[in-house]
Design a protein around this motif. Structure first.
Motif, PDB file in Angstrom:
ATOM      1  N   HIS A 223      45.554  42.064  44.430  1.00 54.11           N
ATOM      2  CA  HIS A 223      45.256  40.733  44.958  1.00 54.11           C
ATOM      3  C   HIS A 223      43.896  40.771  45.650  1.00 54.11           C
ATOM      4  O   HIS A 223      43.736  41.371  46.710  1.00 54.11           O
ATOM      5  CB  HIS A 223      46.347  40.298  45.939  1.00 54.11           C
ATOM      6  N   TRP A 224      42.906  40.097  45.042  1.00 46.97           N
ATOM      7  CA  TRP A 224      41.567  39.961  45.614  1.00 46.97           C
ATOM      8  C   TRP A 224      41.397  38.540  46.155  1.00 46.97           C
ATOM      9  O   TRP A 224      41.779  37.575  45.499  1.00 46.97           O
ATOM     10  CB  TRP A 224      40.495  40.242  44.558  1.00 46.97           C
ATOM     11  N   ARG A 225      40.789  38.445  47.325  1.00 47.69           N
ATOM     12  CA  ARG A 225      40.564  37.138  47.961  1.00 47.69           C
ATOM     13  C   ARG A 225      39.074  36.989  48.267  1.00 47.69           C
ATOM     14  O   ARG A 225      38.461  37.892  48.843  1.00 47.69           O
ATOM     15  CB  ARG A 225      41.376  37.023  49.247  1.00 47.69           C
ATOM     16  N   HIS A 226      38.530  35.834  47.894  1.00 44.83           N
ATOM     17  CA  HIS A 226      37.104  35.561  48.139  1.00 44.83           C
ATOM     18  C   HIS A 226      36.978  34.193  48.774  1.00 44.83           C
ATOM     19  O   HIS A 226      37.518  33.217  48.252  1.00 44.83           O
ATOM     20  CB  HIS A 226      36.332  35.614  46.818  1.00 44.83           C
ATOM     21  N   ARG A 227      36.280  34.131  49.903  1.00 43.11           N
ATOM     22  CA  ARG A 227      36.208  32.889  50.671  1.00 43.11           C
ATOM     23  C   ARG A 227      34.767  32.397  50.827  1.00 43.11           C
ATOM     24  O   ARG A 227      34.371  31.896  51.865  1.00 43.11           O
ATOM     25  CB  ARG A 227      36.862  33.084  52.047  1.00 43.11           C
ATOM     26  N   TYR A 228      34.004  32.549  49.783  1.00 50.45           N
ATOM     27  CA  TYR A 228      32.649  31.998  49.730  1.00 50.45           C
ATOM     28  C   TYR A 228      32.498  31.212  48.433  1.00 50.45           C
ATOM     29  O   TYR A 228      33.147  31.535  47.423  1.00 50.45           O
ATOM     30  CB  TYR A 228      31.607  33.108  49.752  1.00 50.45           C
ATOM     31  N   PRO A 229      31.635  30.186  48.413  1.00 53.29           N
ATOM     32  CA  PRO A 229      31.396  29.474  47.149  1.00 53.29           C
ATOM     33  C   PRO A 229      30.875  30.430  46.075  1.00 53.29           C
ATOM     34  O   PRO A 229      30.071  31.330  46.360  1.00 53.29           O
ATOM     35  CB  PRO A 229      30.343  28.432  47.538  1.00 53.29           C
ATOM     36  N   ILE A 230      31.323  30.210  44.844  1.00 51.30           N
ATOM     37  CA  ILE A 230      30.979  31.131  43.755  1.00 51.30           C
ATOM     38  C   ILE A 230      30.837  30.355  42.452  1.00 51.30           C
ATOM     39  O   ILE A 230      31.654  29.491  42.131  1.00 51.30           O
ATOM     40  CB  ILE A 230      32.037  32.255  43.635  1.00 51.30           C
ATOM     41  N   ALA A 231      29.779  30.672  41.702  1.00 52.57           N
ATOM     42  CA  ALA A 231      29.582  30.080  40.377  1.00 52.57           C
ATOM     43  C   ALA A 231      30.522  30.748  39.382  1.00 52.57           C
ATOM     44  O   ALA A 231      30.886  31.919  39.527  1.00 52.57           O
ATOM     45  CB  ALA A 231      28.131  30.256  39.932  1.00 52.57           C
ATOM     46  N   THR A 232      30.904  30.014  38.355  1.00 51.48           N
ATOM     47  CA  THR A 232      31.864  30.526  37.379  1.00 51.48           C
ATOM     48  C   THR A 232      31.417  31.853  36.782  1.00 51.48           C
ATOM     49  O   THR A 232      32.222  32.783  36.630  1.00 51.48           O
ATOM     50  CB  THR A 232      32.076  29.495  36.257  1.00 51.48           C
ATOM     51  N   TYR A 233      30.124  31.973  36.437  1.00 48.76           N
ATOM     52  CA  TYR A 233      29.685  33.177  35.729  1.00 48.76           C
ATOM     53  C   TYR A 233      29.668  34.420  36.612  1.00 48.76           C
ATOM     54  O   TYR A 233      29.498  35.541  36.107  1.00 48.76           O
ATOM     55  CB  TYR A 233      28.311  32.953  35.082  1.00 48.76           C
ATOM     56  N   LEU A 234      29.887  34.248  37.927  1.00 49.21           N
ATOM     57  CA  LEU A 234      29.902  35.385  38.845  1.00 49.21           C
ATOM     58  C   LEU A 234      31.318  35.870  39.161  1.00 49.21           C
ATOM     59  O   LEU A 234      31.501  36.840  39.897  1.00 49.21           O
ATOM     60  CB  LEU A 234      29.176  35.018  40.137  1.00 49.21           C
TER      61      LEU A 234
END
Length: 644
Positions: A223-234
């Protein structure tokens, strides 16, 4: 039946062929491996742009649940998307999704929703009622399939040391090959959670922070969690039998983790290399502001391509290499925190990453001398006469990821801009650009960058960006100098490589004057062709050096002292200026060679020693300043010749 048994059964029934890709990597000091990997990763996907139909909503959050076995090129799972309608109410939602994937069901508010997987690689979902403008809502898509191999990138199943691996790489348009998404660069997802289930013995690399590893029957869920805006290709994951270790970057009383997932067979090699990135992180922090994802991590995941990819918070790299690591790390600021809003502006990602690796050398990191970095990049950038930094053809992967233009020329344009406005204004403007609340963690265009550099420098940069970013070509100089007493006279003549695009490049030009064991560098603001400057120098000058520290993106100049240009006794070259021919009068002459300002021989004519006046025709020679070199009596004499 376990997930993996179900998966294997589906594959046996489908009899889908498995494909493995290998790559050839060639490396030289210009680092084409970095460029070539990114170009290959995008090839065959250039027509797969996002549909305008996906612009009707703002994507806020994604929860991904996937099951993958690195031994099998296959994915199954669901994507839950939280979104808000923009511009108008909506009763239909579209995702980009490859035809190679099968949608099992769509769930909306706990119920099955109507959907159609259109042949144009679009998934259309019809809601039972209209969703009003500004309302936060969600939908879940369950799907499975073997993502098509687009030649390179997207979703790859391969091997390392006979061990299977799967990784994803979606730049620029590959996201829809393996998940329902918004496939373009118009909307960043505000945050995500990623759950990837895989057979025990594997580890999953992903964006953000690893929250937990959930054990199962012969399998584990990461389970990975990311709480910053991110573009699809990233967005990305990679799965294999990784060895895991961490390095730590100190910041006073705080630290940033550099988490490394590497192949067991390469772990010792990586462990020796990755500590070098500690200094690079600290340097970029000091120049550009704190690491953009400081609350989470930075990291490396090893994969099988001949280069790297700047997936947000975890770059994928093929091997432990300082410049590759410095390049991908820099993308966390330039490409991830601020992301080019069009592939026309890809230079805002790639030129900056290229230049940042050079800044590492300038500040004492790595092993390549800073002067060599600049010389290699300058010479490569001017190895062809045409091309702009700004990408004028986004349908061509070779043009978007053009190593000479999008990477190298752009890096030298940044370096030259730093020279033009000074270090203080340059780096302050860049920090302001990266921290601008309107731009940070969003998409940017070239105008945004220009405006911040103008604000920090207090000067208009319209001409500079017009010439060097949007325009084509570069200048080649001839510098003619002489000294009388303490006064040195310097004349600049310039030829543009693409005069139809930019006829003249105005630049301050540094010249080093050397003589009697002394030297002084003088800067001349060259704003027009044929400009003559003087400088007071208290020693006898015996040579001059053009751009000694390599600040300029200019061809190596032909430098000649005035006394070499003066007519020898009894010798004449006329008319001068001329058009179409020139007469040469003298004794003992053998040949005459016309040389352009780049030092290239344009035309050569044999002369007859016993003939006084001889004609040299100059057919179809473009107007400009040239050198006419006369061979006579065992020596050379050079004359400046202007052709109108």
């Amino acid at each position: 039946m376990h997930t993996w048994q179900r998966l294997q059964l589906v594959l046996l029934l489908s009899l889908f062929p498995l494909v493995s890709f290998a790559q050839q990597v060639q490396v030289n000091p210009l680092r084409p491996d970095i460029v070539e990997m990114e170009r290959k990763a995008a090839s065959a996907k250039m027509t797969a742009v996002s549909s305008e139909l996906t612009d009707a909503y703002d994507l806020k959050y994604n929860r991904f649940r996937w099951a993958v076995d690195p031994a099998v090129k296959y994915i199954t799972g669901s994507v839950t998307s939280y979104f808000e309608p923009v511009g108008a109410n909506m009763d239909t939602l579209y995702f980009d999704l490859s035809d190679s994937l099968t949608v099992d069901s769509v769930h909306y508010h706990g119920n099955a929703a109507s959907f159609v997987h259109l042949s144009g690689e679009l998934l259309r979902i019809v809601f039972p009622a209209t969703i009003t403008l500004g309302t936060l809502d969600s939908v879940s898509v369950w799907y499975h399939g073997a993502p098509v191999g687009t030649g390179f990138g997207s979703f790859i199943q391969d091997q390392h040391d006979s061990i299977p691996i799967i990784w994803t790489l979606s730049e620029p348009y590959g996201g829809k090959d393996w998940m329902p998404c918004k496939n373009g660069i118009t909307d960043k997802i505000d945050s995500l959670d990623m759950y990837v289930t895989t057979p025990a013995g594997n580890k999953v690399a992903g964006n953000g922070v690893l929250v937990e590893v959930i054990p199962g029957m012969g399998e584990n869920t990461y389970h990975w969690r990311h709480r910053y805006p991110i573009a699809t290709y990233l967005i990305a994951f990679a799965v294999t039998n990784y060895v895991e270790y961490s390095n730590y970057v100190p910041f006073g009383g705080d630290t940033l983790e550099i988490l490394n997932y590497v192949f067991p067979e390469d772990s010792a090699h990586f462990a020796y290399y990755t500590p070098e990135m500690i200094g690079a992180v600290q340097l970029y922090d000091s120049l550009f502001g704190i690491y953009p994802f400081q609350d989470e991590k930075y990291g490396h995941a090893q994969f099988g391509w001949g280069g790297g990819m700047e997936h947000q918070t975890m770059s994928f790299v093929i091997n432990p290499d300082f410049e590759l690591g410095a390049h991908e790390l820099a993308h966390q600021w330039f490409g991830d925190k601020v992301t080019c809003g069009s592939w026309q502006d890809i230079w805002l990602n790639e030129s900056w990453a290229t230049y940042c690796s050079g800044l590492c050398y300038e500040f004492g990191l790595g092993t390549l001398p800073w002067m060599d970095f600049k010389r290699f990049r300058r010479d490569f950038a001017i190895s062809a006469p045409d091309g702009s930094v700004w990408c004028d053809d986004t349908t061509s992967v070779n043009r978007i990821f053009n190593g000479r233009l999008s990477y190298t020329k752009g890096a030298m344009v940044l370096h030259q801009l730093r020279w033009l406005i000074g270090d203080s204004a340059f780096f302050q403007g860049v920090r302001n650009y990266l921290s601008d609340p309107v731009l940070a963690y969003d998409f940017v265009r070239t105008d945004d960058f220009q405006q911040h550099l103008e604000a920090s420098s207090g000067r208009s940069l319209n001409s500079y960006f017009s010439d060097w970013v949007y325009g084509q070509g570069y200048p080649t100089y001839t510098v003619v100098w002489s000294q009388s007493g303490n006064t040195v006279s310097v004349e600049f003549s310039q030829t543009a490589s693409m005069p139809g695009s930019v006829p003249f490049f105005a630049l301050p030009i540094p010249i080093r004057l050397d003589g009697n064991g002394q030297s002084v560098t003088v800067v001349f603001d060259n704003t027009s062709n044929g400009q003559i400057f003087t400088a007071n120098v208290p020693f006898s000058v015996d040579s001059i050096v053009f751009d000694p520290e390599i600040w300029l993106l200019a061809n190596q100049s032909v430098i000649a002292a005035n006394d070499e240009m003066e007519l020898a006794a009894g010798m004449e070259v006329f008319p001068n200026p001329t058009n179409g021919f020139v007469n040469i009068r003298g004794q003992g002459m053998k040949s005459a060679t016309l040389i352009d300002l780049a030092g290239r021989s344009i035309l050569k004519t044999d002369l007859h020693a016993g003939v006084g006046t001889q004609r040299m025709d100059l057919p179809l020679v473009p107007a400009g300043i040239y050198l006419l070199r006369i061979e006579s009596a065992g020596k050379q004499q050079t004359f400046k010749l202007r052709i109108d």
